[in-house]
Write an enzyme that holds these catalytic residues in place. Structure first.
Site, PDB file in Angstrom:
ATOM      1  N   HIS B  67       0.839  -1.212   0.000  1.00 27.42           N
ATOM      2  CA  HIS B  67       0.000   0.000   0.000  1.00 27.42           C
ATOM      3  C   HIS B  67       0.867   1.252   0.000  1.00 27.42           C
ATOM      4  CE1 HIS B  67      -3.036  -2.924   1.105  1.00 27.42           C
ATOM      5  NE2 HIS B  67      -3.969  -2.012   0.921  1.00 27.42           N
ATOM      6  N   PHE B 119       1.108   3.043   7.196  1.00 25.56           N
ATOM      7  CA  PHE B 119      -0.209   3.210   7.817  1.00 25.56           C
ATOM      8  C   PHE B 119      -1.288   2.989   6.765  1.00 25.56           C
ATOM      9  CE2 PHE B 119      -3.759   6.184   8.734  1.00 25.56           C
ATOM     10  CZ  PHE B 119      -4.145   5.716   9.976  1.00 25.56           C
ATOM     11  N   ILE B 121      -5.444   2.795   6.103  1.00 27.26           N
ATOM     12  CA  ILE B 121      -6.789   3.068   6.624  1.00 27.26           C
ATOM     13  C   ILE B 121      -7.733   3.129   5.434  1.00 27.26           C
ATOM     14  CG2 ILE B 121      -6.567   5.612   6.544  1.00 27.26           C
ATOM     15  CD1 ILE B 121      -8.084   5.640   9.283  1.00 27.26           C
ATOM     16  N   CYS B 122      -8.978   2.741   5.646  1.00 25.43           N
ATOM     17  CA  CYS B 122      -9.962   2.816   4.570  1.00 25.43           C
ATOM     18  C   CYS B 122     -10.352   4.291   4.427  1.00 25.43           C
ATOM     19  CB  CYS B 122     -11.167   1.943   4.913  1.00 25.43           C
ATOM     20  SG  CYS B 122     -12.403   1.957   3.629  1.00 25.43           S
TER      21      CYS B 122
END
Lengths: 175, 175
Positions: B67, B119, B121-122
């Site tokens: 990601h 990190f 996160i959606c």
């Protein structure tokens, strides 16, 4: 490239350098970063093999499905990865006669219909005639036997791609 | 898109459509093709979750490392995947003030140094202020607890990306 250089890489650098050692599976290199420090470059190669072996049957099939057909649509469309383009070129697959290209295409389709994943072979350790011969022979294997064959080819590709990375780094250090 | 359409896809079509449901991990979609036929689209979503859960700790860390940073280098360089670009845009991360961008950058670096993965996160279920607050809070988690948090966010992203694919297909059928 020596192991100290490998161990000094950030996660992003590591994935950038080793992300396509297994074709279109950066997840594997990204996972292996957790194993640093490596005691040798061989340990990194073993890490790739171990990660692949640890996957379920469907995971291994997934790895094969991330590979392009040999002399297939992606070669024509120019969408192969740099590594794959080079390997198919070295095996003479970028300059096939129409007859050979047609034969390869038929065999690839037959193989994929049979097993549900594409035919994978370490093209650089082979050539056009041997690849066609292997396609004709391996399509007669049992499903699990052929999954094993394909995965062993992935490991050979992986080993040569790692060697390329180390050699390129060694050359650029000498310049 | 209904489950019959999903089940009728070739392996290449399936990977083309679902290959980035987990960011830069086409291996997972490629593996799930082995599970056809699916009885429902929910079963496919569960398949993604199960495959992720079945990975070792380093495999899960590998997923997180595929990601990009939020509001990071890749956003600036224009190298984000289409999905990630859209999600960061919806959370307002493509139009941050200089001060917010700097703060996000500092927190991302601190987080990555702490855990060895970025990190995640959606973003679409969040916004800039909540993301900064979550970064500040989650950086204080234990390693395994935070790995679990990140992976649960991956699953939320996965669910929304699947919904997008189904909705887009439904719209194009109606046209």
């Amino acid at each position: 490239m020596d192991v100290q250089t490998v161990n000094s890489m950030t996660c992003e650098e590591f994935v950038c350098v080793f992300g396509n050692v297994v074709e279109r599976c950066p997840l594997i290199a990204a996972a292996l970063w957790s194993r640093r420090p490596f005691s040798s470059t061989l340990e990194l190669e073993n890490g790739f093999n171990e990660f692949i072996d640890s996957l379920s049957i469907e995971g291994k099939e997934g790895i094969l499905r991330c590979h392009p057909d040999l002399a297939g649509r992606e070669l024509l469309a120019g969408t192969l990865t740099v590594e794959s383009r080079g390997e198919q070129g070295q095996a003479g697959l970028t300059s096939l006669s129409s007859a050979d290209a047609l034969r390869m295409n038929q065999l690839n389709s037959q193989y994929k219909k049979q097993f549900g994943f594409p035919f994978v072979i370490c093209a650089r350790m082979s050539d056009k005639d041997r690849i066609i011969q292997q396609l004709e022979s391996r399509v007669r294997n049992q499903q699990l036997q052929e999954l094993h064959c394909g995965i062993e080819e992935v490991k050979s590709i992986c080993r040569l791609r790692l060697q390329d990375i180390y050699n390129r780094a060694a050359k650029s250090t000498k310049l």
